[in-house]
Design a protein around this motif. Structure first.
Motif, PDB file in Angstrom:
ATOM      1  N   LEU A  51       0.832  -1.204   0.000  1.00 27.96           N
ATOM      2  CA  LEU A  51       0.000   0.000   0.000  1.00 27.96           C
ATOM      3  C   LEU A  51       0.865   1.252   0.000  1.00 27.96           C
ATOM      4  CD1 LEU A  51      -2.832   1.231   0.120  1.00 27.96           C
ATOM      5  CD2 LEU A  51      -2.710   1.051   2.608  1.00 27.96           C
ATOM      6  N   SER A  52       1.916   1.231   0.803  1.00 27.77           N
ATOM      7  CA  SER A  52       2.837   2.361   0.865  1.00 27.77           C
ATOM      8  C   SER A  52       3.514   2.588  -0.486  1.00 27.77           C
ATOM      9  CB  SER A  52       3.885   2.113   1.950  1.00 27.77           C
ATOM     10  OG  SER A  52       4.786   3.174   2.019  1.00 27.77           O
ATOM     11  N   GLU A  53       3.969   1.520  -1.134  1.00 27.11           N
ATOM     12  CA  GLU A  53       4.608   1.632  -2.442  1.00 27.11           C
ATOM     13  C   GLU A  53       3.633   2.161  -3.487  1.00 27.11           C
ATOM     14  OE1 GLU A  53       6.620  -1.910  -3.733  1.00 27.11           O
ATOM     15  OE2 GLU A  53       7.875  -1.965  -1.940  1.00 27.11           O
ATOM     16  N   GLU A  54       2.381   1.714  -3.436  1.00 29.33           N
ATOM     17  CA  GLU A  54       1.369   2.191  -4.379  1.00 29.33           C
ATOM     18  C   GLU A  54       1.116   3.689  -4.189  1.00 29.33           C
ATOM     19  OE1 GLU A  54      -2.198  -0.181  -4.103  1.00 29.33           O
ATOM     20  OE2 GLU A  54      -1.060  -2.029  -4.435  1.00 29.33           O
ATOM     21  N   LYS A  55       1.035   4.130  -2.948  1.00 34.09           N
ATOM     22  CA  LYS A  55       0.831   5.561  -2.676  1.00 34.09           C
ATOM     23  C   LYS A  55       1.996   6.378  -3.201  1.00 34.09           C
ATOM     24  CE  LYS A  55      -1.962   5.140   1.513  1.00 34.09           C
ATOM     25  NZ  LYS A  55      -1.979   5.377   2.960  1.00 34.09           N
ATOM     26  N   PHE A  56       3.215   5.914  -2.937  1.00 37.95           N
ATOM     27  CA  PHE A  56       4.393   6.612  -3.415  1.00 37.95           C
ATOM     28  C   PHE A  56       4.375   6.720  -4.939  1.00 37.95           C
ATOM     29  CE2 PHE A  56       8.649   6.394  -5.251  1.00 37.95           C
ATOM     30  CZ  PHE A  56       9.210   7.560  -4.737  1.00 37.95           C
ATOM     31  N   GLN A  57       4.100   5.619  -5.616  1.00 34.05           N
ATOM     32  CA  GLN A  57       4.093   5.612  -7.084  1.00 34.05           C
ATOM     33  C   GLN A  57       3.037   6.574  -7.637  1.00 34.05           C
ATOM     34  OE1 GLN A  57       5.961   4.420  -9.576  1.00 34.05           O
ATOM     35  NE2 GLN A  57       7.424   3.696  -8.063  1.00 34.05           N
ATOM     36  N   LYS A  58       1.869   6.619  -7.009  1.00 37.87           N
ATOM     37  CA  LYS A  58       0.811   7.519  -7.477  1.00 37.87           C
ATOM     38  C   LYS A  58       1.225   8.975  -7.325  1.00 37.87           C
ATOM     39  CE  LYS A  58      -3.116   4.476  -6.950  1.00 37.87           C
ATOM     40  NZ  LYS A  58      -4.375   4.181  -6.282  1.00 37.87           N
ATOM     41  N   VAL A  59       1.798   9.330  -6.187  1.00 33.79           N
ATOM     42  CA  VAL A  59       2.251  10.707  -5.969  1.00 33.79           C
ATOM     43  C   VAL A  59       3.382  11.034  -6.935  1.00 33.79           C
ATOM     44  CG1 VAL A  59       3.426  12.239  -4.330  1.00 33.79           C
ATOM     45  CG2 VAL A  59       1.498  10.840  -3.569  1.00 33.79           C
TER      46      VAL A  59
ATOM     47  N   ASN B 238       9.581  11.423 -13.335  1.00 33.42           N
ATOM     48  CA  ASN B 238       8.159  11.509 -13.660  1.00 33.42           C
ATOM     49  C   ASN B 238       7.947  12.346 -14.917  1.00 33.42           C
ATOM     50  OD1 ASN B 238       8.474  14.127 -12.706  1.00 33.42           O
ATOM     51  ND2 ASN B 238       6.914  13.957 -11.116  1.00 33.42           N
ATOM     52  N   SER B 239       6.695  12.432 -15.360  1.00 35.94           N
ATOM     53  CA  SER B 239       6.404  13.156 -16.605  1.00 35.94           C
ATOM     54  C   SER B 239       6.662  14.651 -16.459  1.00 35.94           C
ATOM     55  CB  SER B 239       4.976  12.883 -17.073  1.00 35.94           C
ATOM     56  OG  SER B 239       4.044  13.263 -16.084  1.00 35.94           O
ATOM     57  N   ALA B 240       6.513  15.207 -15.252  1.00 38.27           N
ATOM     58  CA  ALA B 240       6.824  16.627 -15.043  1.00 38.27           C
ATOM     59  C   ALA B 240       8.313  16.881 -15.275  1.00 38.27           C
ATOM     60  CB  ALA B 240       6.403  17.064 -13.635  1.00 38.27           C
ATOM     61  N   PHE B 241       9.161  15.939 -14.882  1.00 38.91           N
ATOM     62  CA  PHE B 241      10.601  16.042 -15.146  1.00 38.91           C
ATOM     63  C   PHE B 241      10.841  16.054 -16.662  1.00 38.91           C
ATOM     64  CE2 PHE B 241      14.779  14.440 -16.078  1.00 38.91           C
ATOM     65  CZ  PHE B 241      15.601  14.971 -15.095  1.00 38.91           C
TER      66      PHE B 241
END
Length: 142
Positions: A20-28, A50-53
């Motif tokens: 769950l923690s990894e999923e939250k990190f990936q989403k953010v 990420n895409s912003a980068f």
């Protein structure tokens, strides 16, 4: 037997919490409008962006993964990265340090840079966030 069952239950719970923690990190990480990157501490090798980068620096994810910040000449002054690494290794955090980073086109962007050490894929890494400072008076910067 009851102790074994308790241990198995606790282990399953911990694994579920980790996922769950990894999923939250990936989403953010993926959804953020602010550029994020993950590089190795030792070499500065890009492991993820990420895409912003991609939008901010002009590189596709595929162009940076596996390459180092040195190969891509991201830091206008490589000594800035050296100082940041030293501060992180002393246990300090990097928060909104003003620096200059280079885009793929060679444009120098004045940046508020924040970073922290993380473990990623079993490696000691840097999670970095950078924001443009377009209205900052560049004459006041070192």
């Amino acid at each position: 037997m009851a102790d074994l069952h308790k241990a198995e239950t606790a282990l399953a719970q911990a694994e579920g919490d980790r996922q769950l923690s990894e999923e939250k990190f990936q989403k953010v990480f993926r959804a953020s409008p602010i550029p994020f990157s993950i590089t190795t501490v030792k070499e500065g090798r890009f492991l993820d962006v990420n895409s912003a980068f991609e939008r901010r620096y002009g590189y596709s994810r595929e162009e940076v993964l596996g390459h180092t910040v040195h190969e891509l000449r991201i830091w206008e002054d490589p000594a800035d990265r050296v100082l940041m690494i030293e501060q992180l290794q002393r246990g300090g955090l990097i928060r909104n340090v003003i620096t200059r980073l280079r885009t793929k086109s060679g444009e120098i962007k004045l940046t508020a840079y924040s970073a922290d050490r993380i473990q990623f894929d079993g490696q000691s890494c840097i999670l970095a966030v950078s924001e443009d400072l377009p209205e900052y008076n560049q004459e006041k910067v070192n």
